[in-house]
Design a protein around this motif. Sequence first.
Motif, mmCIF file in Angstrom:
data_model
loop_
_atom_site.group_PDB
_atom_site.id
_atom_site.type_symbol
_atom_site.label_atom_id
_atom_site.label_comp_id
_atom_site.label_asym_id
_atom_site.label_seq_id
_atom_site.Cartn_x
_atom_site.Cartn_y
_atom_site.Cartn_z
ATOM 1 N N GLU A 115 0.827 -1.215 0.000
ATOM 2 C CA GLU A 115 0.000 0.000 0.000
ATOM 3 C C GLU A 115 0.857 1.259 0.000
ATOM 4 N N LEU A 116 2.117 1.151 0.404
ATOM 5 C CA LEU A 116 3.025 2.304 0.377
ATOM 6 C C LEU A 116 3.688 2.491 -0.987
ATOM 7 N N GLU A 117 3.568 1.518 -1.865
ATOM 8 C CA GLU A 117 4.222 1.621 -3.172
ATOM 9 C C GLU A 117 3.763 2.841 -3.972
ATOM 10 N N PRO A 118 2.474 3.208 -3.982
ATOM 11 C CA PRO A 118 2.094 4.436 -4.696
ATOM 12 C C PRO A 118 2.771 5.692 -4.132
ATOM 13 N N VAL A 119 3.082 5.691 -2.850
ATOM 14 C CA VAL A 119 3.812 6.822 -2.258
ATOM 15 C C VAL A 119 5.196 6.908 -2.899
ATOM 16 N N LEU A 120 5.853 5.763 -3.051
ATOM 17 C CA LEU A 120 7.172 5.739 -3.696
ATOM 18 C C LEU A 120 7.076 6.216 -5.144
ATOM 19 N N MET A 121 6.043 5.756 -5.857
ATOM 20 C CA MET A 121 5.872 6.159 -7.261
ATOM 21 C C MET A 121 5.658 7.665 -7.377
ATOM 22 N N THR A 122 4.868 8.212 -6.462
ATOM 23 C CA THR A 122 4.584 9.644 -6.490
ATOM 24 C C THR A 122 5.834 10.449 -6.137
ATOM 25 N N LEU A 123 6.600 9.995 -5.149
ATOM 26 C CA LEU A 123 7.864 10.663 -4.808
ATOM 27 C C LEU A 123 8.831 10.625 -5.989
ATOM 28 N N MET A 124 8.890 9.485 -6.654
ATOM 29 C CA MET A 124 9.778 9.358 -7.807
ATOM 30 C C MET A 124 9.357 10.315 -8.923
ATOM 31 N N ALA A 125 8.068 10.381 -9.203
ATOM 32 C CA ALA A 125 7.577 11.272 -10.258
ATOM 33 C C ALA A 125 7.862 12.731 -9.911
ATOM 34 N N TRP A 126 7.680 13.098 -8.647
ATOM 35 C CA TRP A 126 7.980 14.465 -8.218
ATOM 36 C C TRP A 126 9.471 14.751 -8.431
ATOM 37 N N GLY A 127 10.326 13.828 -8.017
ATOM 38 C CA GLY A 127 11.768 14.007 -8.201
ATOM 39 C C GLY A 127 12.156 14.112 -9.668
ATOM 40 N N ASP A 128 11.522 13.292 -10.511
ATOM 41 C CA ASP A 128 11.801 13.366 -11.946
ATOM 42 C C ASP A 128 11.445 14.741 -12.508
ATOM 43 N N ARG A 129 10.318 15.302 -12.061
ATOM 44 C CA ARG A 129 9.871 16.617 -12.561
ATOM 45 C C ARG A 129 10.686 17.777 -11.999
ATOM 46 N N HIS A 130 11.016 17.723 -10.725
ATOM 47 C CA HIS A 130 11.591 18.894 -10.061
ATOM 48 C C HIS A 130 13.087 18.807 -9.769
ATOM 49 N N LEU A 131 13.651 17.630 -9.790
ATOM 50 C CA LEU A 131 15.074 17.489 -9.474
ATOM 51 C C LEU A 131 15.894 16.998 -10.660
ATOM 52 N N ARG A 132 15.228 16.630 -11.739
ATOM 53 C CA ARG A 132 15.897 16.118 -12.936
ATOM 54 C C ARG A 132 15.515 16.974 -14.131
ATOM 55 N N ALA A 133 15.857 18.254 -14.054
ATOM 56 C CA ALA A 133 15.468 19.204 -15.098
ATOM 57 C C ALA A 133 15.970 18.778 -16.478
ATOM 58 N N ASP A 134 17.056 18.030 -16.498
ATOM 59 C CA ASP A 134 17.624 17.602 -17.771
ATOM 60 C C ASP A 134 16.840 16.440 -18.389
ATOM 61 N N GLY A 135 15.864 15.912 -17.644
ATOM 62 C CA GLY A 135 15.065 14.807 -18.151
ATOM 63 C C GLY A 135 15.750 13.462 -18.064
ATOM 64 N N ASP A 136 16.950 13.437 -17.497
ATOM 65 C CA ASP A 136 17.722 12.202 -17.372
ATOM 66 C C ASP A 136 17.243 11.444 -16.128
#
Length: 156
Positions: free
Chosen positions: A87-108
């Motif tokens: 049940e915590l896995e969607p939390v991980l997915m959402t954190l990952m997506a946030w990090g991809d958008r806001h911490l990986r500006a280069d899209g890498d």
Amino acid sequence: MAARKDPRPCSIADTLALVGEKYSLLVLREVCLGNGRFDQLVRNIGAPRDILATRLRRLVDAGILAKHLYSERPQRFEYRPTPAGLELEPVLMTLMAWGDRHLRADGDRPMVLEHSCGRPLAPAVTCRACGDEVRHEDITARPQAPGWTVTGPGAA
């Protein structure tokens, strides 16, 4: 203003007390990816072995992970997520997506999760009752803890 001795009752705070310790969510990430053996966890997380052992024990005690014997001699275990852990896995997915958008500006992106439809996963929080995606402006907080309002403790 001095900190209150009795802060707002909060399920977020209660959850973070359990999984907010350093490395705990990374343990869950690895176990959800199928890497549940101690040596895999040490290698993939980079946590000191003693800290990792403590986190694993706490997550097992909390019912988030289950320990499974995979070798009798020497006795070795692997960790798997319980239903509560999954049940915590969607939390991980959402954190990952946030990090991809806001911490990986280069899209890498270091990892892409692919949905069964064949496309990269784009997690979203939806209302189970109506199916709509949840936006900040659609939410109304209604404190249930006695003596508390949205802005803080009510007048004594």
